[in-house]
Design a protein around this motif. Sequence first.
Motif, PDB file in Angstrom:
ATOM      1  N   ALA A 143       1.818  40.067  68.880  1.00 43.11           N
ATOM      2  CA  ALA A 143       1.053  38.667  69.050  1.00 43.11           C
ATOM      3  C   ALA A 143       1.782  37.887  70.132  1.00 43.11           C
ATOM      4  O   ALA A 143       2.920  38.281  70.421  1.00 43.11           O
ATOM      5  N   SER A 144       1.249  37.095  70.575  1.00 49.77           N
ATOM      6  CA  SER A 144       1.647  36.001  71.510  1.00 49.77           C
ATOM      7  C   SER A 144       2.879  35.291  70.874  1.00 49.77           C
ATOM      8  O   SER A 144       2.809  34.969  69.940  1.00 49.77           O
ATOM      9  N   PRO A 145       3.922  35.236  71.765  1.00 52.62           N
ATOM     10  CA  PRO A 145       5.115  34.199  71.004  1.00 52.62           C
ATOM     11  C   PRO A 145       4.719  32.996  70.495  1.00 52.62           C
ATOM     12  O   PRO A 145       5.231  32.442  69.472  1.00 52.62           O
ATOM     13  N   ARG A 146       3.737  32.355  71.134  1.00 49.14           N
ATOM     14  CA  ARG A 146       3.015  31.208  70.876  1.00 49.14           C
ATOM     15  C   ARG A 146       2.495  31.029  69.211  1.00 49.14           C
ATOM     16  O   ARG A 146       2.619  30.431  68.534  1.00 49.14           O
TER      17      ARG A 146
ATOM     18  N   HIS B 112     -11.691  38.260  66.924  1.00 47.81           N
ATOM     19  CA  HIS B 112     -12.593  38.565  68.033  1.00 47.81           C
ATOM     20  C   HIS B 112     -12.566  40.428  67.998  1.00 47.81           C
ATOM     21  O   HIS B 112     -11.527  41.036  67.655  1.00 47.81           O
ATOM     22  N   ARG B 113     -13.622  40.848  68.612  1.00 48.94           N
ATOM     23  CA  ARG B 113     -13.640  42.227  68.721  1.00 48.94           C
ATOM     24  C   ARG B 113     -13.869  42.837  70.123  1.00 48.94           C
ATOM     25  O   ARG B 113     -14.567  42.310  70.930  1.00 48.94           O
ATOM     26  N   PHE B 114     -12.977  43.902  70.463  1.00 48.99           N
ATOM     27  CA  PHE B 114     -13.077  44.485  71.776  1.00 48.99           C
ATOM     28  C   PHE B 114     -13.314  46.154  71.609  1.00 48.99           C
ATOM     29  O   PHE B 114     -12.938  46.597  70.629  1.00 48.99           O
ATOM     30  N   ASP B 115     -13.843  46.628  72.769  1.00 47.85           N
ATOM     31  CA  ASP B 115     -14.240  48.051  72.586  1.00 47.85           C
ATOM     32  C   ASP B 115     -13.029  48.895  73.257  1.00 47.85           C
ATOM     33  O   ASP B 115     -13.099  50.290  73.249  1.00 47.85           O
ATOM     34  N   GLN B 116     -12.137  48.361  73.931  1.00 51.07           N
ATOM     35  CA  GLN B 116     -10.932  49.128  74.278  1.00 51.07           C
ATOM     36  C   GLN B 116      -9.384  48.315  74.148  1.00 51.07           C
ATOM     37  O   GLN B 116      -9.588  47.218  74.026  1.00 51.07           O
ATOM     38  N   PHE B 117      -8.433  49.312  73.904  1.00 54.46           N
ATOM     39  CA  PHE B 117      -7.235  48.669  73.379  1.00 54.46           C
ATOM     40  C   PHE B 117      -6.785  47.974  74.585  1.00 54.46           C
ATOM     41  O   PHE B 117      -6.030  46.975  74.505  1.00 54.46           O
ATOM     42  N   ALA B 118      -7.092  47.980  75.995  1.00 55.57           N
ATOM     43  CA  ALA B 118      -6.496  47.373  77.044  1.00 55.57           C
ATOM     44  C   ALA B 118      -6.961  45.748  76.770  1.00 55.57           C
ATOM     45  O   ALA B 118      -6.236  44.947  77.348  1.00 55.57           O
ATOM     46  N   THR B 119      -8.326  45.678  76.426  1.00 54.89           N
ATOM     47  CA  THR B 119      -8.768  44.299  76.322  1.00 54.89           C
ATOM     48  C   THR B 119      -8.210  43.768  75.062  1.00 54.89           C
ATOM     49  O   THR B 119      -8.131  42.462  74.836  1.00 54.89           O
ATOM     50  N   VAL B 120      -7.886  44.514  74.042  1.00 51.13           N
ATOM     51  CA  VAL B 120      -7.359  43.931  72.776  1.00 51.13           C
ATOM     52  C   VAL B 120      -5.955  43.385  73.258  1.00 51.13           C
ATOM     53  O   VAL B 120      -5.576  42.248  72.613  1.00 51.13           O
ATOM     54  N   VAL B 121      -5.139  44.279  73.926  1.00 51.22           N
ATOM     55  CA  VAL B 121      -3.754  43.677  74.491  1.00 51.22           C
ATOM     56  C   VAL B 121      -3.941  42.339  74.964  1.00 51.22           C
ATOM     57  O   VAL B 121      -3.102  41.425  75.011  1.00 51.22           O
ATOM     58  N   GLU B 122      -4.801  42.147  76.120  1.00 52.17           N
ATOM     59  CA  GLU B 122      -5.093  41.098  76.952  1.00 52.17           C
ATOM     60  C   GLU B 122      -5.422  39.863  75.955  1.00 52.17           C
ATOM     61  O   GLU B 122      -5.017  38.748  76.121  1.00 52.17           O
ATOM     62  N   GLY B 123      -6.166  40.176  74.818  1.00 53.25           N
ATOM     63  CA  GLY B 123      -6.717  39.233  73.965  1.00 53.25           C
ATOM     64  C   GLY B 123      -5.466  38.497  73.194  1.00 53.25           C
ATOM     65  O   GLY B 123      -5.072  37.383  72.971  1.00 53.25           O
TER      66      GLY B 123
ATOM     67  N   GLY C 290      -5.162  36.189  68.816  1.00 49.81           N
ATOM     68  CA  GLY C 290      -4.722  36.755  67.467  1.00 49.81           C
ATOM     69  C   GLY C 290      -3.787  37.841  67.397  1.00 49.81           C
ATOM     70  O   GLY C 290      -2.969  38.161  68.541  1.00 49.81           O
ATOM     71  N   VAL C 291      -3.325  38.748  66.395  1.00 45.20           N
ATOM     72  CA  VAL C 291      -2.510  39.570  66.178  1.00 45.20           C
ATOM     73  C   VAL C 291      -3.434  40.794  66.643  1.00 45.20           C
ATOM     74  O   VAL C 291      -4.457  41.543  65.999  1.00 45.20           O
TER      75      VAL C 291
ATOM     76  N   LEU D  97       4.429  39.390  74.530  1.00 41.96           N
ATOM     77  CA  LEU D  97       4.131  39.573  73.474  1.00 41.96           C
ATOM     78  C   LEU D  97       5.284  39.959  72.557  1.00 41.96           C
ATOM     79  O   LEU D  97       6.437  40.527  73.199  1.00 41.96           O
ATOM     80  N   VAL D  98       5.504  39.851  71.375  1.00 44.87           N
ATOM     81  CA  VAL D  98       6.346  40.100  70.383  1.00 44.87           C
ATOM     82  C   VAL D  98       5.895  40.837  69.237  1.00 44.87           C
ATOM     83  O   VAL D  98       4.674  40.697  68.675  1.00 44.87           O
ATOM     84  N   PRO D  99       6.638  41.418  68.478  1.00 47.18           N
ATOM     85  CA  PRO D  99       6.316  42.345  67.102  1.00 47.18           C
ATOM     86  C   PRO D  99       5.907  41.257  66.205  1.00 47.18           C
ATOM     87  O   PRO D  99       6.624  40.037  66.010  1.00 47.18           O
TER      88      PRO D  99
END
Length: 333
Positions: free
Chosen positions: A171-174, A220-231, A237-238, A255-257
């Motif tokens: 997830a984002s550090p924020r 939110h729902r995405f169809d590829q991991f690349a866009t999940v990462v951008e989200g 979200g996580v 991103l951070v774990p």
Amino acid sequence: MRNVHHPTVAELRAFVACMEKGSVTAAADSLSLTQSTVSRSLALLEEKLGVPLFHRVRKRLVPSDAGRLFAVDAAGILARLEEATVKTMAFGGRRDILNLAVLPTFASRWLTPRLQGFSTSAPEISLNLAARLLPVDHERYGFDASILRTAQGPAGFGALMLETDRLVPVASPRLMEGGAVRDAGALLALPLLQQATRPTLWLEWFREAGLDVRNILRGHRFDQFATVVEGAVAGLGVALVPDFAVRRELEAGLLVPASPRTLSLAPPYTLVYPQRSVERSAFRTFLRWLTELAAEAPSQLAGTAPDGTGAREPSAGVVPPGPTVTDGPPLPE
């Protein structure tokens, strides 16, 4: 036997230009042809199809119903022809071209960053990468190989395991207030980003943690991991994504774990190829390069076999399949 009713490219170009310009004169100017040449091409096309494509109203061309319908397909044919021409020209004078079907995120995050090494060692070989979420017909579409989540290829196919499917929550550090959440249950209070083609990932992750899974499908729902990462980078979200897909974001601090808990699933990411491909020296060169990558230390590439050994070096002519992890059909990314 020649199909005399098939339009020529010149006739299709003349027709599409007339549709766009509304007159033979304007169409001829746009194509740098004479008016008589365009008129003749249009007449021949209508004769072949057996229907009028335009109504002649004074000096204007008004499309008929058949003309409007045909125009969509004609324009599409010309566009695909142009695309195919440009793709072919892009290979220049290179003699060997390998066509690969690859899962989109794996192509962008795993394979492409490593291709400089291959290009340096084999500059005479060009790769044509096509993003595919589902298994392909190698014979029908001319693919030399594909990279899928599968343990082994179809009957008669070779296989080489490249990367295990190890998913990490990030997830984002924020969103994480600068630090990782050590309690997996705390993630239930945060929005969880969903991957549409693999909708059960969070379900499996929380089940492994022994937690209630009734409220995990929000987010939110995405169809590829690349866009999940951008989200996730955007703080939406996580994300639960393959570790190879977020290495550069983790290194950059974007991103951070979100938890130390990971999820390892079968089958792995695997190169599958018909045996005919092994007959090509270019493919053997590519396969040997990939085999060397898969044999690297896990710290550099999590692509070793389950017993910790690397993939074997292929011999010329016959290349052994990669290690089998589990049976089953190829799966989405």
